[in-house]
Design a protein around this motif. Structure first.
Motif, PDB file in Angstrom:
ATOM      1  N   CYS A  24       6.822   5.931  -6.204  1.00 34.21           N
ATOM      2  CA  CYS A  24       8.230   5.917  -5.822  1.00 34.21           C
ATOM      3  C   CYS A  24       8.942   7.094  -6.475  1.00 34.21           C
ATOM      4  O   CYS A  24       8.522   7.589  -7.526  1.00 34.21           O
ATOM      5  CB  CYS A  24       8.888   4.605  -6.224  1.00 34.21           C
ATOM      6  N   LEU A  79       6.525  -3.319  -1.668  1.00 31.54           N
ATOM      7  CA  LEU A  79       6.448  -1.934  -2.142  1.00 31.54           C
ATOM      8  C   LEU A  79       5.612  -1.842  -3.411  1.00 31.54           C
ATOM      9  O   LEU A  79       4.794  -0.926  -3.564  1.00 31.54           O
ATOM     10  CB  LEU A  79       7.858  -1.395  -2.391  1.00 31.54           C
ATOM     11  N   ALA A  94       7.269   6.876  -1.632  1.00 29.46           N
ATOM     12  CA  ALA A  94       8.430   6.129  -1.146  1.00 29.46           C
ATOM     13  C   ALA A  94       9.663   6.758  -1.779  1.00 29.46           C
ATOM     14  O   ALA A  94       9.726   6.927  -2.997  1.00 29.46           O
ATOM     15  CB  ALA A  94       8.334   4.644  -1.506  1.00 29.46           C
ATOM     16  N   VAL A 115       6.162  11.109   2.088  1.00 30.38           N
ATOM     17  CA  VAL A 115       6.225   9.763   2.675  1.00 30.38           C
ATOM     18  C   VAL A 115       5.416   9.725   3.964  1.00 30.38           C
ATOM     19  O   VAL A 115       4.680   8.762   4.228  1.00 30.38           O
ATOM     20  CB  VAL A 115       7.688   9.362   2.930  1.00 30.38           C
ATOM     21  N   LEU A 138       2.292   2.521  -3.720  1.00 33.16           N
ATOM     22  CA  LEU A 138       2.880   3.831  -3.458  1.00 33.16           C
ATOM     23  C   LEU A 138       3.641   4.336  -4.683  1.00 33.16           C
ATOM     24  O   LEU A 138       4.254   3.558  -5.418  1.00 33.16           O
ATOM     25  CB  LEU A 138       3.834   3.753  -2.267  1.00 33.16           C
ATOM     26  N   THR A 156       9.834   4.460   3.498  1.00 32.53           N
ATOM     27  CA  THR A 156       8.408   4.171   3.326  1.00 32.53           C
ATOM     28  C   THR A 156       7.641   4.568   4.579  1.00 32.53           C
ATOM     29  O   THR A 156       8.215   4.677   5.669  1.00 32.53           O
ATOM     30  CB  THR A 156       8.191   2.668   3.053  1.00 32.53           C
TER      31      THR A 156
END
Length: 663
Positions: A460, A453, A505, A499, A458, A313
């Motif tokens: 992923c 998270l 992430a 990232v 974000l 991250t």
């Protein structure tokens, strides 16, 4: 078809001797017998009486017309029960070689037959066609029984040839069996071990080993024009090669950088590393996860470690330089300091007032010896004569500014000494904390839990559809929310760049994420095989540092891969277990990660302890002081011109008279 099985008595005696030989090897739990109606008469009562010790048997009789590539329910259940009971001897007596061949193909494809068990089969050329060569790379502990009617070497009477597959020698275009022994008249001619473990010594045979460059399992480093291959799994492979006596032929799959582990193609085949191991490679190295998906396609060895899979991250810098002056103490500490300042200033003022009243009382009621004592003020009490002065000088002592003179009066002096000790301790603590804050890097905001998270918003991502399916099928709500915005990405360098831009992430094991993090710091990594060619993966100004999430999403066992039903797996597992138990795997893992850790610690050294940005708070405080002082100055000028000068008693030539009248 039936001519070769007319002499059932000879076949019965051969089976008795072979089963007794298998039992003498030890570890035989039961035998699974698959025969047709033509060979059912072999299993008469006399055979059971000759077995020593008695052996449990699962008898499966198939019809001569049954297709064993798709057996009926009863046959299938019987085969499953034999596998469940742990039968490690299979006796297959089928006159139709095609039927036996289809049984072997079915048992291998669906793992119904234990391919590592001992097999006794009738010799039939239809078992040795090119389409079945792959089976004899997996079923190697087999004895083929072939009856010869005529004599040999001048001797009369029938005799039986016992042969096996030529493992570990590879099967070329034509299958040529290797003779084990000759049975005649109830005894073996050479008395050789019939069911010896052929994997103990592979006679320096060359095994095809496909690998994928993936830290820390396989680490490829460039030295001049050659590649040096290292890593944990390479060390395990070298140990297996030494103990089992084989030579590994290391190679990569086609377009390994793009396909990596590989996925299922439209035509049903597999690409990448999985495609190589499915199509015939002996061993696969590449940080293979011990999952049902991989187990369905290959055999996985004993897990040598368990890796933490988590997310890479971005870090977010917190610009709190404007709070530098207040950071050394927490909120409650500042409140306590302020309260002590006000209370101590009030106590100083109170003690000064009490001491002044005491002196006036003495002058009024007692006769003083010195006539000057009537007009003398106590030394230094004027410092605390008013509340404003008392707070001001108390604050001065707090910032370690000495008093103009020591105050008079015992009580005030004692309090001054005690308060000075308090100010020294508080000042030292403040300066030490301030030094640490100025010397350390700026604090960062990191993502360390799955909940953080999810809340960050974000996107992923990770490699492969299987990873995406893992989150989509998650049983908890957080995993499902990650799966909703999960994206597959093939290029890890591109993922690291996204990232760093703070929009992504990346999901991988913690060791590989450490490799990406260090590689991102413009370090010419010696393990790097090629420079990044994707423009989006180049580091640019303003990119954030990379942070590995401290919480593990899942801990997954990692293993070496073998081709499906590989005979090498049991012995390889034994040696792998020994390497784990003595600590070699941990040592190899440390060696693989040592260059990364050394470089990462060197990059994290503090090179500049101070800069202008860290003193931003001091400049803010100075600016506030300048602003307030100018405001007060302008206020005084306005008061002087608008109030004092317009007073009727004001006379600029007799200012002393004006202030006497004002008082």
């Amino acid at each position: 078809m039936m001519r070769g099985v007319e002499s059932r008595k000879d076949l019965e005696w051969v089976l008795v001797d072979l089963l007794n030989a298998a039992a003498r090897r030890g570890g035989v739990t039961c035998a699974a017998v698959v025969c047709d109606a033509a060979h059912l008469g072999v299993w008469r009562g006399a055979l059971w009486r000759r077995l020593s010790p008695p052996l449990p048997v699962v008898m499966i009789v198939v019809e001569e017309y049954e297709d064993l590539l798709s057996p009926n329910f009863d046959t299938l259940e019987a085969l499953r029960q034999a596998r469940k009971d742990g039968c490690n001897v299979y006796v297959i007596l089928l006159a139709n070689g095609l039927q036996a061949a289809r049984l072997l193909r079915f048992g291998d494809r669906h793992r119904i037959l234990d391919t590592r068990a001992a097999y006794i089969m009738l010799h039939d050329y239809r078992l040795f066609t090119r389409e079945l060569h792959y089976v004899w790379k997996r079923v190697v502990n087999v004895v083929f029984v072939r009856r010869h009617a005529g004599g040999t070497a001048g001797r009369g009477g029938p005799w039986v040839e016992l042969s096996t597959v030529p493992f570990p020698n590879p099967i070329r275009a034509v299958f040529v069996s290797r003779r084990l022994d000759i049975w005649r008249n109830g005894r073996f001619h050479y008395n050789r071990p019939l069911f010896a473990d052929k994997t103990r010594n592979l006679n320096a045979e060359v095994l095809n080993v496909v690998y994928l460059d993936h830290v820390p399992s396989v680490v490829v480093s460039k030295h001049n024009d050659t590649n040096k291959i290292g890593g944990v799994e390479i060390e395990i492979l070298n140990t297996l090669a030494e103990k089992m006596n084989f030579k590994p032929n290391l190679y990569q799959s086609v377009n390994a950088e793009y396909h990596k582990w590989g996925q299922k193609q439209a035509n049903g085949s597999f690409s990448g590393l999985i495609g190589e191991i499915v199509s015939g490679a002996d061993v696969a190295l590449g940080n293979l996860q011990y999952t049902p998906y991989h187990l369905a396609l290959m055999d996985l060895g004993l897990p040598y470690t368990a890796q933490c899979f988590t997310f890479l991250t971005p870090e977010a810098l917190t610009d709190n330089s404007w709070k530098t002056l207040i950071l050394p103490f927490k909120l409650y500490m500042w409140i306590a300091v302020l309260l002590v300042l006000l209370m101590t200033g009030a106590i100083f003022h109170g003690l000064a007032r009490c001491y002044g009243h005491l002196l006036r009382y003495q002058r009024e009621h007692y006769v003083l010896t010195d006539k000057h004592d009537h007009d003398r003020e106590p030394a230094g009490l004027y410092l605390f004569g008013s509340v404003a002065n008392s707070i001001l000088y108390t604050y001065g002592m707090l910032v370690v500014v000495s008093l103009p003179r020591l105050p008079g009066g015992g009580a005030v002096r004692l309090l001054t000494g005690a308060y000075w000790l308090y100010c020294i301790l508080l000042g030292v603590s403040y300066r030490a904390s301030m030094t640490a804050i100025l010397a350390n890097p700026a604090p960062t905001v990191t993502i360390d839990t799955l909940q953080e998270l999810v809340d960050s918003g974000l996107v992923c991502g990770g490699w492969g559809a299987e990873t995406e399916r893992f989150f989509d099928e998650s049983l908890d709500e957080i995993g499902q929310r990650i799966g909703e915005r999960f994206q597959t990405i093939d290029d890890p360098d591109e993922a690291a760049a996204k990232v760093a831009r703070g929009v992504f992430a990346y999901y991988e094991n913690e060791y590989y994420l450490k490799y990406l993090s260090v590689k991102r710091k413009n370090w010419d990594v010696s393990m790097e095989t090629q420079n990044a060619t994707n423009a989006s993966s180049v580091k640019v100004a303003g990119d954030r540092d990379l942070h590995i999430m401290s919480d593990c999403v899942v801990n997954i066992p990692i293993s070496l891969g073998f081709h499906k039903n590989s005979p090498l797996k049991p012995l390889a597992d034994e040696y792998t277990r020994r390497a784990v138990e003595v600590g070699l795997v941990g040592k190899w893992l440390g060696d693989a990660m040592a260059p990364l850790r050394a470089r990462d610690s060197a990059d994290n050294e503090l090179k500049a302890l101070m800069n202008l940005n860290k003193l931003y708070g001091a400049f803010i405080a100075l600016a506030i002081g300048y602003f307030l002082s100018f405001v007060c100055l302008f206020g005084e000028l306005i008061y002087w011109n608008c109030v004092v000068k317009k007073d009727p008693n004001f006379d600029k030539y007799a200012m002393d008279l004006y202030y006497v009248k004002k008082k």
